[in-house]
Design an enzyme around this catalytic site. Structure first.
Site, PDB file in Angstrom:
ATOM      1  N   GLY A  71      20.668 -31.612 -30.334  1.00 29.00           N
ATOM      2  CA  GLY A  71      20.027 -32.698 -30.120  1.00 29.00           C
ATOM      3  C   GLY A  71      20.959 -34.151 -29.568  1.00 29.00           C
ATOM      4  N   THR A  72      22.511 -34.340 -30.446  1.00 27.62           N
ATOM      5  CA  THR A  72      23.213 -35.376 -29.773  1.00 27.62           C
ATOM      6  C   THR A  72      23.056 -36.007 -28.763  1.00 27.62           C
ATOM      7  OG1 THR A  72      23.433 -35.342 -32.594  1.00 27.62           O
ATOM      8  CG2 THR A  72      24.632 -36.706 -30.695  1.00 27.62           C
ATOM      9  N   ASN A 153      13.706 -38.225 -39.645  1.00 29.74           N
ATOM     10  CA  ASN A 153      14.470 -37.047 -40.233  1.00 29.74           C
ATOM     11  C   ASN A 153      14.826 -37.658 -42.026  1.00 29.74           C
ATOM     12  OD1 ASN A 153      16.051 -39.363 -38.516  1.00 29.74           O
ATOM     13  ND2 ASN A 153      17.992 -38.584 -39.895  1.00 29.74           N
ATOM     14  N   GLN A 181      13.128 -33.963 -34.797  1.00 29.79           N
ATOM     15  CA  GLN A 181      12.933 -32.838 -36.060  1.00 29.79           C
ATOM     16  C   GLN A 181      11.431 -32.643 -36.305  1.00 29.79           C
ATOM     17  OE1 GLN A 181      13.990 -32.369 -39.174  1.00 29.79           O
ATOM     18  NE2 GLN A 181      15.833 -33.661 -39.095  1.00 29.79           N
ATOM     19  N   SER A 201      16.116 -29.556 -31.199  1.00 30.43           N
ATOM     20  CA  SER A 201      17.357 -28.772 -31.535  1.00 30.43           C
ATOM     21  C   SER A 201      17.087 -27.246 -31.858  1.00 30.43           C
ATOM     22  CB  SER A 201      17.969 -30.122 -32.871  1.00 30.43           C
ATOM     23  OG  SER A 201      19.014 -29.273 -33.275  1.00 30.43           O
ATOM     24  N   HIS A 203      18.752 -26.181 -34.379  1.00 28.19           N
ATOM     25  CA  HIS A 203      19.233 -25.191 -35.940  1.00 28.19           C
ATOM     26  C   HIS A 203      17.904 -25.911 -36.534  1.00 28.19           C
ATOM     27  CE1 HIS A 203      21.619 -28.870 -36.976  1.00 28.19           C
ATOM     28  NE2 HIS A 203      21.417 -29.811 -35.757  1.00 28.19           N
ATOM     29  N   THR A 239      29.666 -23.711 -18.675  1.00 26.01           N
ATOM     30  CA  THR A 239      29.538 -21.644 -18.977  1.00 26.01           C
ATOM     31  C   THR A 239      28.048 -22.437 -19.749  1.00 26.01           C
ATOM     32  OG1 THR A 239      31.305 -21.406 -17.695  1.00 26.01           O
ATOM     33  CG2 THR A 239      29.972 -19.946 -18.700  1.00 26.01           C
ATOM     34  N   CYS A 326      23.290 -36.976 -41.700  1.00 23.52           N
ATOM     35  CA  CYS A 326      24.196 -36.603 -40.703  1.00 23.52           C
ATOM     36  C   CYS A 326      25.164 -37.823 -40.823  1.00 23.52           C
ATOM     37  CB  CYS A 326      23.301 -37.330 -39.583  1.00 23.52           C
ATOM     38  SG  CYS A 326      21.676 -35.841 -38.946  1.00 23.52           S
TER      39      CYS A 326
HETATM   40  C1  LIG Z   1      15.696 -37.236 -35.244  1.00 25.19           C
HETATM   41  C2  LIG Z   1      17.235 -36.509 -35.178  1.00 25.19           C
HETATM   42  N1  LIG Z   1      17.716 -36.319 -33.568  1.00 25.19           N
HETATM   43  C3  LIG Z   1      18.871 -36.011 -33.551  1.00 25.19           C
HETATM   44  C4  LIG Z   1      19.986 -35.037 -34.120  1.00 25.19           C
HETATM   45  C5  LIG Z   1      20.841 -34.291 -33.371  1.00 25.19           C
HETATM   46  O1  LIG Z   1      20.795 -33.380 -33.517  1.00 25.19           O
HETATM   47  P1  LIG Z   1      21.845 -32.435 -33.578  1.00 25.19           P
HETATM   48  O2  LIG Z   1      22.458 -31.657 -35.043  1.00 25.19           O
HETATM   49  O3  LIG Z   1      21.006 -30.793 -32.856  1.00 25.19           O
HETATM   50  O4  LIG Z   1      22.727 -32.724 -32.316  1.00 25.19           O
HETATM   51  C6  LIG Z   1      19.362 -35.012 -35.440  1.00 25.19           C
HETATM   52  C7  LIG Z   1      19.677 -33.904 -37.090  1.00 25.19           C
HETATM   53  O5  LIG Z   1      20.385 -34.396 -37.829  1.00 25.19           O
HETATM   54  C8  LIG Z   1      18.097 -35.430 -36.047  1.00 25.19           C
HETATM   55  O6  LIG Z   1      17.510 -35.144 -37.714  1.00 25.19           O
END
Ligand SMILES: Cc1ncc(COP(=O)(O)O)c(C=O)c1O
Length: 387
Positions: A71-72, A153, A181, A201, A203, A239, A326
């Site tokens: 997600g990041t 989140n 989320q 994302s 996970h 890759t 996070c």
């Molecule tokens: C709303 C939101 N965006 C982005 C992310 C980041 O995703 P990733 O952990 O896959 O980088 C998170 C992770 O906590 C999130 O809650």
């Protein structure tokens, strides 16, 4: 490890079926998806299948899915990739975004972009009237992009993205939503939400860490963050993480098939949790007046430190988080709660419980029992300090 895991917005356990789907791509099928031989073609076919599964989860077409490292990266890709070329302009991001949106937005400010915050109401909602006002104020300098998350989140508050996107489109700007989320917890529909781009994302929906996607409307002119061997149609060189992508695909398929069942079960469990929490004197639940994800509750008890409570609960066998997991190492007050107008002293006490499909009613009851005891113990400690 704490025996009861109640922190699914931070990360979820890998589904056994996902692990099973991934394993052959870590062992037998080790080819590079760009290779012409059979081993390469196997890897390519697996990625193609996963692209269809991820696209199906959000009603998009497979060609709209760009796989990333999570997600990041998807959030960085959209913010930086849409602003790399051309002169600086204006972008609008909501005040409650994840750091992976707010971070790149503030970096853009350093290179001359004007970054405007869209604020929320007391329940954590960005309303269309407020957004309209911000867009109108900025009508002189062209707003290039607006980014507002689908579900928060920390509080779980869900935004009306389609209505917000209509406002944004009326001003000729591009609309992005971070649906990291939301996906897997509530229905997410890329075409119906009418956005130009959406982040996902793996996970957060029982898939592996380190893989995600940006879903994009083909009309947008996106520049890659990583130039390389032309993977992902030149939008993400490197890759491919074949096993991770396969896992994401399988997790997306399972999430789609099991969404309704999970959602109902989670909502019932959360209702039970909130009924018990509301019996704890002075406890406040945030965003309760807004639509929220079915699995998330964020609360605080005045005078109790959230970090101390999280540590005490961990010792008693329950994994929850204070504020956003996070950014918990930074130990700062939740910017989300502050943006909602919550007093810093109360925000300091915030604790987030995020349920998953493996949680049970018995676990919720045990959690609330322990929570009550720990609150009483911490209150006694505070009182003795003042005695
Ligand atoms: C709303 C939101 N965006 C982005 C992310 C980041 O995703 P990733 O952990 O896959 O980088 C998170 C992770 O906590 C999130 O809650």
């Amino acid at each position: 490890l704490a025996s009861v895991y109640l922190d699914h917005n931070a990360s979820t356990p890998l589904d056994e079926r996902v692990l099973e789907a991934m394993l052959p791509y870590l062992t037998t099928y080790h080819g590079n998806a760009s290779s012409r031989h059979e081993a390469g073609r196997f890897a390519r076919a697996a990625i193609d299948r996963a692209r269809e599964q991820v696209a199906a989860l959000v009603g998009a077409s497979p060609a709209q899915v760009i796989f990333t490292s999570g997600g990041t990266e998807a959030n960085n890709l959209v913010l930086k990739g849409l602003t790399l070329d051309g002169p600086p302009g204006r972008i609008i991001v909501s005040a409650i975004e994840h750091p992976s949106i707010r971070g790149p937005a503030y970096r853009l400010r350093r290179s001359g972009w004007e970054v405007v915050d869209a604020h929320t109401d007391l329940n954590g909602r960005v309303d269309t009237a407020r957004l309209h006002q911000v867009l109108e104020e900025s009508a002189n300098s062209h707003t290039r992009l607006v980014s507002i998350m689908m579900a928060n989140n920390e509080t779980g508050v869900v935004q009306d993205i389609a209505a917000l996107a209509a406002e944004v489109r009326a001003f000729g700007a591009l609309m992005h939503t971070d649906a990291v989320q939301a996906a897997g917890k509530v229905p997410v529909d890329f075409p119906a939400s009418d956005v130009h781009a959406m982040s996902l994302s793996a996970h957060k929906l029982n898939g592996p860490k380190g893989v995600g996607a940006l879903v994009v409307d083909k009309s947008i002119d996106l520049a890659p963050l990583l130039d390389g061997g032309g993977q992902e149609k030149g939008l993400r060189g490197g890759t491919e993480n074949v096993a991770g992508i396969v896992g994401f695909g399988m997790a997306a398929e399972i999430a789609m098939n099991e969404l309704e069942g999970r959602r109902t079960a989670m909502a019932a469990l959360r209702e039970r949790l909130e009924a018990r929490l509301s019996q704890i004197p002075t406890l406040v639940i945030f965003g309760q007046g807004a639509a929220r994800l079915p699995n998330t509750v964020m609360f605080a008890v005045p005078g109790i430190d959230g970090e101390a409570l999280v540590m005490a609960l961990n010792r008693a066998g329950f994994a929850v988080s204070s504020g956003s997991a996070c950014s918990s190492h930074e130990n700062k007050v939740s910017h989300v709660l502050l943006a909602m107008g919550v007093a810093p002293e109360l925000a300091q006490g915030s604790v987030r419980v995020s349920l998953g499909s493996g949680n049970t009613g018995a676990q919720v009851e045990a959690f609330v029992g322990t929570l009550r005891n720990e609150i009483r113990r911490l209150q006694a400690m505070v009182a003795s300090r003042w005695a």
